[in-house]
Design an enzyme around this catalytic site. Sequence first.
Site, PDB file in Angstrom:
ATOM      1  N   GLU A  39     -10.442   2.522  -0.291  1.00  0.00           N
ATOM      2  CA  GLU A  39      -9.927   1.196   0.034  1.00  0.00           C
ATOM      3  C   GLU A  39     -10.983   0.101   0.076  1.00  0.00           C
ATOM      4  OE1 GLU A  39      -7.436   1.835   3.523  1.00  0.00           O
ATOM      5  OE2 GLU A  39      -5.889   2.782   2.288  1.00  0.00           O
ATOM      6  N   GLU A  77      -1.980   7.158  -1.923  1.00  0.00           N
ATOM      7  CA  GLU A  77      -1.736   7.250  -0.483  1.00  0.00           C
ATOM      8  C   GLU A  77      -0.438   6.537  -0.187  1.00  0.00           C
ATOM      9  OE1 GLU A  77      -4.452   5.980   2.533  1.00  0.00           O
ATOM     10  OE2 GLU A  77      -6.231   6.713   1.508  1.00  0.00           O
TER      11      GLU A  77
END
Length: 437
Positions: A262, A370
Amino acid sequence: MQPFALLFLAGLAAAQVAPYGQCGGTGYTGSTSCEAGWVCQYQSDWYSQCVTGIATTTRTTLTTKSSSTTTSTSTSLSKSTSSSTYTTSTSASSTAFSTTNGLNFTIDGETSYYAGSNSYWIGFLTDDDDVDLVLDHMNESGLRILRVWGFNDVNSVPSSGTVYYQLLVDGTATINTGADGLQRLDYVVASAEKRNVKLIINFVNNWSDYGGMAAYVTAFGGTQTSWYTNDDAQSAYRNYIAAVVARYLDSPAIFAWELANEPRCNGCDTSVIYNWVKSTSAYIKSLDSKHMVCIGDEGFGLDVESDGSYPYTISEGLNFTENLAIDTIDFGTLHLYPDSWGTTYAWGDGWITAHGAACAAAEKPCLLEEYGVTSNHCSVEAPWQKTALDTIGIAADLFWQYGDSLSTGESPNDGNTVYYDTSDFTCLVTDHVAAIG
Ligand SMILES: *[C@@H]1O[C@H](CO)[C@@H](O)[C@H](O)[C@H]1NC(C)=O
Ligand SMILES: *[C@@H]1O[C@H](CO)[C@@H](O)[C@H](O)[C@H]1NC(C)=O
Ligand SMILES: *[C@@H]1O[C@H](CO)[C@@H](O)[C@H](O)[C@H]1NC(C)=O
Ligand SMILES: *[C@@H]1O[C@H](CO)[C@@H](O)[C@H](O)[C@H]1NC(C)=O
């Protein structure tokens, strides 16, 4: 996700070097014999490694310069002149490397949609049997891709028995290749290799769990947003990448290398992350031309089908389309967390199809790598899985996160965990895998 840290206890006694472990090299004093079935292969003057004996191709030559005592080692890399002779196999073979194939992925010679999961913690376990148990259950369930943390950065050495991979302190970086260091990741790779599970291994966290960019900032100065352009931080990050890539250069268990978990650069021009993705992915390809490379971003910054909501904007410093166009990036990644992003669950379907369209336009597959919620897993996540499966351009999905019963008790639960052998698991894994066919 930002999981909480857990302590794990070590209990290793290695007479013979485990798969992928170091077995020779200048200054090395440990055992030079590998476990049965593995051979000690010369990699460079300072590094020999236990490998399976599969024919190898492109070699990376690493030259160690300097190093006063124990703390600082600077490494420079140059690609050898012998070129790769590896060609992608089209027939099923456990030694084939995973590749893209148009808008799909090919694993072990088979082109299909794939289901998988995340377990950030598996490389920090100290009990081999626990690692094997998880990968056995994944294989039996038909989960073919597992994303794991390939980083574990600390600013001070943790208490004995706690696994860490890299110590960052006072401007120096020391990679822990010991039994409580990268040897734990070695075991995960070796175990996955035997069980048809492919791994995505990433190199740094945006978040401070397991160190992350914040740990580099502590050691090298700057801020999280200047991390992407801080020479000292980037040099340590690249040395770390080189060390990990060298260990599994020939392993078919590696699905892809991933730049970060991320990555964000809040308020930055999108050129900051773009330039970092471009140069870092090219660097990884110069070390390893056989494995795929991806970013690990959340999919932020997209014009396609945008409703103008926060995730579609470039406020976190990412432009999905621009980054995916980089030629050393093999496929796109996206995450899905409506609870954190202030959107509805139903909004998630549009997020998936919008990325599918952008990925198809870029002629690269994308991975929904995810997604998770803390309750009603089946009613919220199963529809997303169906959308992903039905969307051209989305080639696989990995739920966050896998759970199992380990020798130490249940694996970490950040609220999103779906445990093996539960009704949620039946819905999100058994039924999903059956739908893939
Ligand atoms: C993986 O799972 C399949 C399906 O259950 C099984 O047939 C196979 O033996 C398993 N492989 C290993 C290495 O355990
Ligand atoms: C991760 O990224 C966000 C956005 O740039 C930032 O606010 C946050 O501080 C980052 N995490 C760390 C640990 O620096
Ligand atoms: C991302 O970059 C592309 C190509 O330069 C541009 O067309 C698009 O508008 C940008 N996306 C956003 C969300 O700004
Ligand atoms: C690739 O995926 C698309 C759907 O995204 C599917 O229509 C196509 O048949 C797949 N190709 C192969 C070779 O499996």
